[in-house]
Enzyme design. Structure first.
Site, PDB file in Angstrom:
ATOM      1  N   GLU A 260       0.840  -1.202   0.000  1.00  0.00           N
ATOM      2  CA  GLU A 260       0.000   0.000   0.000  1.00  0.00           C
ATOM      3  C   GLU A 260       0.875   1.251   0.000  1.00  0.00           C
ATOM      4  O   GLU A 260       2.023   1.214   0.441  1.00  0.00           O
ATOM      5  CB  GLU A 260      -0.892  -0.088   1.251  1.00  0.00           C
ATOM      6  N   ASP A 261       0.336   2.346  -0.500  1.00  0.00           N
ATOM      7  CA  ASP A 261       1.120   3.591  -0.521  1.00  0.00           C
ATOM      8  C   ASP A 261       1.193   4.243   0.854  1.00  0.00           C
ATOM      9  O   ASP A 261       2.258   4.640   1.308  1.00  0.00           O
ATOM     10  CB  ASP A 261       0.573   4.590  -1.557  1.00  0.00           C
TER      11      ASP A 261
ATOM     12  N   ASP B 249      -3.387   5.932   6.747  1.00  0.00           N
ATOM     13  CA  ASP B 249      -3.768   7.207   7.350  1.00  0.00           C
ATOM     14  C   ASP B 249      -4.640   6.885   8.574  1.00  0.00           C
ATOM     15  O   ASP B 249      -4.113   6.484   9.609  1.00  0.00           O
ATOM     16  CB  ASP B 249      -4.497   7.981   6.243  1.00  0.00           C
TER      17      ASP B 249
ATOM     18  N   PHE C  95      -0.348  16.438   3.847  1.00  0.00           N
ATOM     19  CA  PHE C  95      -0.898  15.859   2.628  1.00  0.00           C
ATOM     20  C   PHE C  95       0.216  15.755   1.583  1.00  0.00           C
ATOM     21  O   PHE C  95       0.834  16.752   1.220  1.00  0.00           O
ATOM     22  CB  PHE C  95      -2.062  16.701   2.109  1.00  0.00           C
TER      23      PHE C  95
ATOM     24  N   ARG D 101       1.580  10.946 -10.189  1.00  0.00           N
ATOM     25  CA  ARG D 101       1.975   9.676  -9.557  1.00  0.00           C
ATOM     26  C   ARG D 101       3.384   9.288  -9.988  1.00  0.00           C
ATOM     27  O   ARG D 101       4.027   8.474  -9.340  1.00  0.00           O
ATOM     28  CB  ARG D 101       1.012   8.558  -9.959  1.00  0.00           C
TER      29      ARG D 101
END
Ligand code: IMP
Ligand code: MG
Length: 187
Positions: free
Chosen positions: A104-105, A108, A157, A170
């Site tokens: 996963e990136d 959060d 962010f 990306r």
């Protein structure tokens, strides 16, 4: 060469290309040693995990397969997960009896990962672990064990290296902090 239009949204580079390369190589070595003698199925969460997955694969020295899944949260913007996650594209492979590593990136609130774990556990993999490039631990709302973390980051962010800004950028080779004076995330 990436398009340079990202520059107006970039407040600062948070993780450099060099640091990413070094850390991804370290993770690759660690994962290869942890799963020595085993086979691995890496499950990439689309679309943010793609850059990380393809770089990580090339650092593995164990036999591995890849598959993809896409998820979305119900009726919420990307900054506020609701806790209810829907599978918009499921895996092709049967994970039963396999060593599964979710790639996963960013984690959060943790809701996305939590519901993904729940879904995958019902399919009875041999093992199920999580590898995330970024961990925004300060925003965590559900308790979740992350097995491999690239970088712990503050509550900022970010975009680049798989993470998007309205689907763009990306391809950036680094992780950058978004300048919120210039760009407001869509809710
Ligand atoms: P969670 O369910 O709150 O853990 O949300 C995780 C998802 O939110 C990630 O897979 C990302 O798609 C998205 N996300 C969270 N923080 C960021 C960010 O800083 N930039 C881009 N996407 C983010
Ligand atoms: Mg994601």
């Amino acid at each position: 060469m990436p398009s340079e239009t990202y520059k107006k949204y970039l407040k600062e580079v948070l993780v450099t290309e060099e640091d990413l390369k070094r850390r991804v190589a370290e993770l690759g070595r660690q994962i290869s040693s942890d799963y020595a003698g085993e086979e691995l199925l890496m499950v990439c969460v689309l679309r943010g995990g793609v850059m990380f997955l393809t770089d990580l694969m090339r650092e593995l020295t164990i036999p591995h397969m890849i598959d993809f899944m896409a998820l979305s949260s119900y009726g919420v913007g990307r900054r506020e997960s609701s806790g209810t996650v829907r599978i918009t594209m499921d895996l092709n492979m049967d994970i039963y009896g396999r060593n599964v590593l979710i790639v996963e990136d960013i984690v959060d609130s943790g809701y996305t990962m939590c519901s993904l774990l729940e879904v995958l556990e019902t399919r009875h993999p041999k093992s199920l672990k999580i590898c995330t490039l970024l961990d925004k631990a300060a925003r965590r709302e559900v308790d979740i064990k992350l097995d491999y973390v690239g970088f712990d980051i503050e509550d900022k962010f970010v975009f680049g290296y798989g993470l998007d800004l309205d689907e763009f950028y990306r391809d950036l080779p680094f992780v950058g902090v978004v300048d919120l004076d210039v760009y407001s995330p869509k809710e």
